[in-house]
Structure formats: structure tokens, C-alpha cells
Design an enzyme around this catalytic site. Structure first.
Site, PDB file in Angstrom:
ATOM      1  N   HIS A 192      38.565  42.326  30.145  1.00 54.21           N
ATOM      2  CA  HIS A 192      37.718  43.025  29.160  1.00 54.21           C
ATOM      3  C   HIS A 192      37.266  42.201  27.957  1.00 54.21           C
ATOM      4  CE1 HIS A 192      35.889  46.597  27.574  1.00 54.21           C
ATOM      5  NE2 HIS A 192      36.821  46.897  26.685  1.00 54.21           N
TER       6      HIS A 192
ATOM      7  N   HIS B 174      32.054  48.350  33.129  1.00 52.22           N
ATOM      8  CA  HIS B 174      30.692  48.112  33.635  1.00 52.22           C
ATOM      9  C   HIS B 174      30.463  48.738  35.010  1.00 52.22           C
ATOM     10  CE1 HIS B 174      28.743  45.479  30.593  1.00 52.22           C
ATOM     11  NE2 HIS B 174      30.006  45.401  30.201  1.00 52.22           N
TER      12      HIS B 174
END
EC number: 3.1.3.16
Length: 322
Positions: A244, A121
Site C-alpha cells: 500500500h 485499486h
């Protein structure tokens, strides 16, 4: 122009005394200072960090600022403890700006004791869509979002702790034959669609898989426990530590405790009933997990809402045959 980093940190941390969702509005110039200064520090340090225990390792935060402050309340505000964060600071949660500004401020204040890896991200193509761009645009400007992008493009992507614990956001790559390959990735860099950098921030372990498989995310790969074992043996490592993926208990082992997933955003997005976790690694590479339960009705942290998981302590002996 230099800014008073202590004053910026104080302004950000003071939020813990107010409502959990209270915004902290730094000036545009202060945020630019945080981005440009931390960018220089990232570039002065390696792409593959070589760190020493003791330290605390945190997984995804995703804009959950009050939970980040609760992690520090529990683990100790810097410099009381050394930290390694595994990426995904922004998007999804409501206060990505506060999260990333405090983390950058601590990086500037304690550059040798506070470390931030890049997650999937921390790439413009992703945070353009999942909330960070809109938050920057609404509260500041698109130009400021681009300043963050310039900084994210210089962040390190992996770390090795005492030559035994290999850390990244996502996972392994079929292209990774030597750790030196990570060191040689040139910065600044955006995320490629395939290859080593892409896999380090995107790949996932998968149960009941041997070798490499297609990833349901539509990017990168999945890998089996056999891949993990071979990699650890080849590089004389004991453990892979990554983030993650949301895991219900905040941490989850894989492949005979050779890999651990850490996720530090409790009650993720208000949709998952997960707790968050932080992994403490002591001088002997003994790993223990501290559990952060969702804050009830978003109250401030109380001792009852955080407790250490003693039963899940994993001893990492400095040998191949762990």
C-alpha cells in the site's frame, strides 16, 4: 467453454523475450474466461485465507508487467514457488491488463499454491479513475472492465500464514476484534466508505503516533506501533505484512519489526527512485528479502540487477515474545 490455460500463460509469459513494454493481446473471450473462472475459485476459498509456508509475498505491482515477469524470473515461475500477492495489480502502470490476466491465469492453474488478495485499486471507484478503466476501454471495452469488477468484488482481503503472519493490503482496523469478522464479510462486495473492509485495504501505520489517527488519504485511519503490539499479542501473531505504500528499499519495518511494508514495483510510475522487494518465508517462518532494482533502460533482467538482501533477514520464532 473452457480455454487452454497453458496456452494463455505461454502467450503472456512469452512477452519476456520481446521488448519490455510489448503488449499481449488476448481475445475478449479468453479474458472473460479468466475473470469468470478465477471469480469462482475466489468464492470457493475463504475471505481470510489460511496459508502455509514456504511462500513468497509480493506487494503492489500497479501495471508494471515487465517488473512482474522479473519477479517471477527471480523467485521462480509457478509452480516452482508458492506466492501470495497483497493487491494493487492495476492502475498507474501501462500494462494492467497483462498483469491481472497472468495473475488470474496462475490462480486458475495453481489454485492451492497461488494466492491474490484485494487491494484498494481492485475497486471500481478507484480503478475507474487511475488508469485501468481507460486501458480496458482503449484496448477492449467498458463491458470487459465491468467483468473485471465482478471478479474483483469476490477476491479475499486477508491471509494468515501458519497462524503467525497476518497479511493484508492496507492495515489494521479499529473495528477488527476477531479474525472471524473477516471470514464473515459477504461477497461479492464493493468497498464501503468506512468500516472493517475499507480499513483492511486503506489504513496505514504511522510513526510517532499512539493509538488511531486521521489518514491524510482522506479515507480510513492511521495507527501507531502500540496498536500493532496489542493486536499481535491478543491474537498470538508475530508479524503483520502489508503493502500500500511506496518504500525506498522495497521493504520497511515498523514498530520493532512487528510490521513490514512490502512494495514490489521498482521505479514506481517512473517517478520514484525506489527498488522493489519480495519477501520469502521459509518453513521455519524465517523471512528474507529479495530486492528488485529498476531495470536499467528497461533492459531484461540480469543477475547484477537483482540481489538478495541477506543482512535484512528477520527470524520469526513461533512465540509471543518475538
Amino acid at each position: 467453454m473452457d480455454y487452454d490455460i497453458d496456452a494463455i500463460i505461454e502467450k503472456l509469459v512469452k512477452a519476456r523475450n520481446g521488448k519490455p513494454s510489448k503488449q499481449v493481446q488476448l481475445s475478449d473471450a479468453e479474458i472473460r474466461y479468466l475473470c469468470t473462472t478465477s471469480r469462482s475459485i475466489f468464492l470457493s476459498q475463504p475471505m481470510l485465507l489460511e496459508l502455509e509456508a514456504p511462500l513468497k509475498i509480493c506487494g503492489d505491482i500497479h501495471g508494471q508487467y515487465s517488473d512482474l515477469l522479473r519477479l517471477f524470473e527471480y523467485g521462480g515461475y509457478p509452480p516452482d514457488a508458492n506466492y501470495l500477492f497483497l493487491g494493487d495489480y492495476v492502475d498507474r502502470g501501462k500494462q494492467s491488463l497483462e498483469v491481472i490476466c497472468l495473475l488470474f491465469a496462475y490462480k486458475i492453474k495453481y489454485p492451492e499454491n497461488f494466492f491474490l488478495l484485494r487491494g484498494n485499486h481492485e475497486f471500481a471507484s478507484i480503478n475507474r479513475i487511475y488508469g485501468f478503466y481507460d486501458e480496458c476501454k482503449r484496448r477492449y471495452s467498458i463491458k470487459l472492465w465491468k467483468t473485471f469488477t465482478d471478479c474483483f468484488n469476490c477476491m479475499p482481503v486477508a491471509a494468515v500464514i501458519d497462524e503467525k503472519i497476518f497479511c493484508m493490503h492496507g492495515g489494521l482496523s479499529p473495528d477488527l476484534n476477531s479474525l472471524d469478522q473477516i471470514q464473515r464479510i459477504i461477497r461479492p462486495t464493493d468497498i464501503p466508505d468506512t468500516g472493517l473492509l475499507c480499513d483492511l485495504v486503506w489504513s496505514d501505520p504511522e510513526k510517532d503516533l499512539t493509538g488511531w489517527g486521521e489518514n491524510d488519504r482522506g479515507v480510513s485511519y492511521t495507527f501507531g506501533a502500540d496498536v500493532v503490539s496489542r493486536f499481535l499479542q491478543k491474537h498470538d501473531l508475530d508479524l503483520i505484512c502489508r503493502a500500500h505504500q511506496v518504500v525506498e528499499d522495497g521493504y520497511e519495518f515498523f514498530g520493532k519489526r512487528q510490521l513490514v511494508t512490502i512494495f514490489s514495483a521498482p521505479n514506481y510510475c517512473g517517478e520514484f527512485d525506489n527498488v522493489g522487494a519480495m519477501m520469502s518465508v521459509n518453513e521455519d517462518l524465517l523471512c528474507s528479502f529479495q530486492i528488485l532494482k529498476p531495470a536499467e533502460k528497461r533492459q531484461r533482467v540480469s543477475q547484477s540487477s537483482i540481489k538478495e538482501s541477506k543482512s535484512a533477514t528477520n527470524s520469526l520464532k513461533k512465540s509471543k515474545n518475538n
